[in-house]
Design an enzyme around this catalytic site. Sequence first.
Site, PDB file in Angstrom:
ATOM      1  N   TYR A  56       1.093   2.676  -7.200  1.00  0.00           N
ATOM      2  CA  TYR A  56       0.602   2.533  -8.560  1.00  0.00           C
ATOM      3  C   TYR A  56       1.340   3.496  -9.496  1.00  0.00           C
ATOM      4  O   TYR A  56       1.054   4.687  -9.571  1.00  0.00           O
ATOM      5  CB  TYR A  56      -0.896   2.811  -8.634  1.00  0.00           C
ATOM      6  N   HIS A 144      -1.303  -0.333   3.123  1.00  0.00           N
ATOM      7  CA  HIS A 144      -1.133  -1.051   1.862  1.00  0.00           C
ATOM      8  C   HIS A 144      -0.177  -2.234   2.012  1.00  0.00           C
ATOM      9  O   HIS A 144       1.004  -2.060   2.310  1.00  0.00           O
ATOM     10  CB  HIS A 144      -0.588  -0.092   0.789  1.00  0.00           C
TER      11      HIS A 144
END
Length: 325
Positions: A56, A144
Amino acid sequence: MNEVRVGRTDLFVPRIGLGTAALGNFQQAISDTDAVAVVDHALDRGIRYLDTAPLYGHGLAEKRVGRGVAAADRDQLVMSTKVGRLLRPDAPRDETQYYDGVPFYLDVPPVGPVWDFSYDGIRRSVEESLERTGLERFDVLLMHDPDDHLEAAATTAYAALRDLRAAGTVSAIGAGMNHSAPLTELVRSCDLDVVLLAGRYTLLDQSALADLLPACEEREVSVVIGGVFNSGILVDPLPGASFDYIPARDEVVAKAVAIRDLCRKYDVPLAAAALQFPLAHPRVSTVLIGARTVGELDEDLALLDVEIPSALWTDLQNAGLTDAR
């Protein structure tokens, strides 16, 4: 902000948490000050569960989250980040993080994500995330997006997370993805506590009912839901609205419009139904709100106070717009 147990662990999480992709300049750049203000306001409003990731903003979100929680009582927080990508200055371009030549994350530091689901890579990822956030520990660690790395995720990466959990370094381990099928494989092959599913158990898309949610029920794995608005189409389903981060197909817009029209029959905002819908499933522990501004956060939290008659859920199901819950 009632709390529920994560899997079979001793960790409890609130039903509402803060997702932080937007605080990493996802599709729109914001300032450090504005990002930290969102975290501050979330804490003021009682949110105690924050989920972030190295991807992110290529480290931006983790740093901003760290600044936002620096003065908070750490024992009152549940902090989650992700592993499987290391941030490196010589990273090759990852085309999955672009659409039509434009990157999803804007104005990011001069580093990029490099896949690494090795045992040592997972340990390194945790250490680097701790450094970026300034935290001493994470409560939850998630592999992830291992869609194309399932073998490594289920072996070396899982082994690293399992050992960190056994050592008491982390309370709960799992995986976070946008697709339910590979998550289901990991749930069945590994001893996970929690999964984070984005976009596949929403008012518009309940595909996870076919595989992931039953598997999690069987294995007593908790489910955190992200992307409840399916990138915005479940807020305002106009032509050209986003679905899965890109412009939605006409048939997707048409379905969202039909759902909105049924909601209007009961004077229920579409976004309120979208936010509350996943919370009814018994395996869903938490829904993440991905607010970009303080105002957005307040608007989203207000949606939780909207009373939704059971007849609306029945009508949506009878119309074939939602699957059985």
